[in-house]
Design a protein around this motif. Structure first.
Motif, PDB file in Angstrom:
ATOM      1  N   ARG A  53       0.832  -1.219   0.000  1.00 15.37           N
ATOM      2  CA  ARG A  53       0.000   0.000   0.000  1.00 15.37           C
ATOM      3  C   ARG A  53       0.865   1.267   0.000  1.00 15.37           C
ATOM      4  N   ILE A  54       1.841   1.270  -0.869  1.00 16.28           N
ATOM      5  CA  ILE A  54       2.821   2.359  -0.946  1.00 16.28           C
ATOM      6  C   ILE A  54       2.259   3.452  -1.851  1.00 16.28           C
ATOM      7  N   VAL A  55       2.190   4.682  -1.338  1.00 17.25           N
ATOM      8  CA  VAL A  55       1.633   5.781  -2.132  1.00 17.25           C
ATOM      9  C   VAL A  55       2.349   7.072  -1.766  1.00 17.25           C
ATOM     10  N   ALA A  56       2.732   7.828  -2.796  1.00 19.03           N
ATOM     11  CA  ALA A  56       3.400   9.117  -2.615  1.00 19.03           C
ATOM     12  C   ALA A  56       2.400  10.235  -2.873  1.00 19.03           C
ATOM     13  N   THR A  57       2.392  11.224  -1.997  1.00 22.99           N
ATOM     14  CA  THR A  57       1.504  12.379  -2.137  1.00 22.99           C
ATOM     15  C   THR A  57       2.344  13.655  -2.197  1.00 22.99           C
ATOM     16  N   PRO A  58       1.833  14.707  -2.854  1.00 19.65           N
ATOM     17  CA  PRO A  58       2.639  15.925  -3.001  1.00 19.65           C
ATOM     18  C   PRO A  58       2.827  16.653  -1.672  1.00 19.65           C
TER      19      PRO A  58
END
Length: 463
Positions: A53-58
């Motif tokens: 569940r790896i997610v990058a957000t600004p």
């Protein structure tokens, strides 16, 4: 006539007559598809020592940073994120290490730890390789390019509600979007990423992450919270109230620069020459933050130095679905969006497609768009057919936005990639906007062909 002659005559007639058509096989009755692909009693998304569940957000300034959230089993505490400038050799040099913070979340799939690492001090328009740690394990290296200078071209994606049957039917929309926009840097989601409230909430989040896997490996993701990211606490009691679900703050690492009372679900960031402001319609409608969000929105827009502005919110200002009306949003938020001339207001919630301009005739901005990426499909209201164009039912969509200097190009495409809506906004001297419609390659209007869903519901087209 003799008996033999009669038989012979009958045989001759039988031979001359056309053979009867074979009986048509009845179309098999289709059963409604379950909301997830996980069979009852199966465990598909249990947390483990492997990071998922790896997610990058600004970050507020994505040219110099971003934040990453991921999940592991409950034995992993404060793991590391490693990052290095990407290179052509497998030897990219010694990576920088950033320690994560950890929070616990227990679901039907067991106890998990969710982690967050904030990455800062990066160079603009630079490709970085990064990975996150689990329990004695690491994720694969991923690559992400930071935002470029303000005047550089930018491509981004926008998705309406995904919500239902994500692994089964949202996956194809994600992949088709990447096929049409391989240069995209950012993906915006207008809320209701999952349905929830059905005892398989964590399975649904697992399937959303599966459905968006390709996008999340390449892009930053900016989500808005929908009503299905909230739930009713103390339901059917005098203490009943709407609260934010536990998955949301654990799943996404947001900047924390939001409106008072809605700090976990409202936020803003500048991606090159675009200021993106994320609102929480559920909190405004049901939790008493409409006035505070409006004042915050006005301040955030007033401080924008960017050429373009986008507002992302789940519930629409003008609802295209039958029997829905978000009057409180029009009372508090709409005047700010109109006065500040936001370019695009990107929305979900109503599971149809519809677009309309602002309150004044001939006004180019804001353009108010409602779209749906997922499987649940509602029906249009008569008012939507009169006030919006184009409109659509029974259609999974994604949107591609391309921004280059004083022009913003918008396309809405179906799950098979066909063009459904297209226009451009042009910025003139002094900041005035002009809209140019592109109708040449659009397919015709899509309306629901079914009187009822497989479950017999007539108020929906598909579920």
């Amino acid at each position: 006539m003799r008996r033999g002659a009669i038989c012979a005559a009958g045989l001759l007639v039988a031979l001359l007559l056309p053979a009867p058509a074979p009986a048509r096989e009845a179309e098999p009755r289709r059963a409604p598809e379950p909301n997830t692909l996980v069979p009852a009693g199966a465990v598909r998304y249990a947390p483990s020592g492997f990071p998922d569940r790896i997610v990058a957000t600004p970050a507020e300034d994505p040219s110099s940073g971003f934040a990453v959230a991921w999940r592991t089993g409950a034995t992993v505490d404060t793991p590391w994120l490693e990052i290095v400038e990407a290179g052509d050799s497998p030897d990219m040099g010694a990576p920088r290490r950033i320690r994560a913070t950890t929070r616990a979340l227990t679901t039907e799939n067991g106890a998990a730890h969710h982690h967050r690492a904030d990455v800062a001090g990066l160079e603009a328009d630079t490709l970085y390789a990064w990975r996150v740690q689990g329990g004695g394990t690491w994720s694969p290296w991923r690559q992400l390019r930071t935002a470029a200078a303000a005047d550089a071209p930018l491509t981004l994606l926008y998705f309406g509600d995904t919500q239902n049957k994500n692994a089964s039917l949202t996956t194809r929309v994600s992949l088709e979007a990447l096929r049409h926009a391989p240069d995209a840097r950012l993906a915006l989601y207008a809320g209701d990423l999952v349905s929830g409230g059905d005892g398989e909430d964590d399975d649904e989040w697992g399937e959303w992450f599966d459905a968006t896997a390709a996008l999340r490996s390449l892009l930053m993701v900016a989500p808005a919270a929908g009503n299905h990211e909230h739930f009713e606490q103390f339901e059917d009691t005098p203490r009943e109230r709407r609260v934010l679900g536990a998955h949301w703050p654990a799943t996404f690492a947001l900047p924390g620069n939001g409106a008072p009372g809605a700090e976990q679900t409202t936020w803003w960031f500048d991606f090159q020459d675009v200021r993106v402001v994320v609102l929480d319609g559920t909190s405004a409608l049901d939790m008493g933050t409409a006035r505070a969000q409006a004042a915050w929105l006005d301040g955030v827009l007033a401080g924008a130095a960017s050429r373009w502005t986008i507002a992302l919110i789940h519930q629409p200002m003008f609802s295209p679905r039958q029997d829905r009306d978000n009057a409180l949003l029009r009372e508090h938020l709409l005047p700010v969006l109109e006065r500040r001339r936001v370019d695009l207001v990107l929305q979900g919630h109503d599971h149809v497609y519809g677009r309309r301009g602002g309150l004044r005739a001939g006004q180019a901005t804001p353009q108010y768009v409602v779209s749906v990426a997922g499987a649940k499909q509602y029906r249009l209201s008569d008012a939507a057919r009169d006030t919006m164009a184009p409109v659509a039912e029974d259609t999974q969509l994604f949107q591609v936005l391309r921004i280059d200097g004083d022009a913003l190009h918008y396309e809405a495409r179906t799950a098979t990639g066909r063009l459904y809506d297209a226009f451009s906004l042009h910025r003139a001297a002094g900041g005035a906007r002009r809209i140019e419609e592109h109708t040449g390659d659009r397919i015709g209007q899509r309306d629901c062909p079914r009187a009822a869903t497989l479950k017999g519901r007539t108020d929906r087209c598909w579920e």
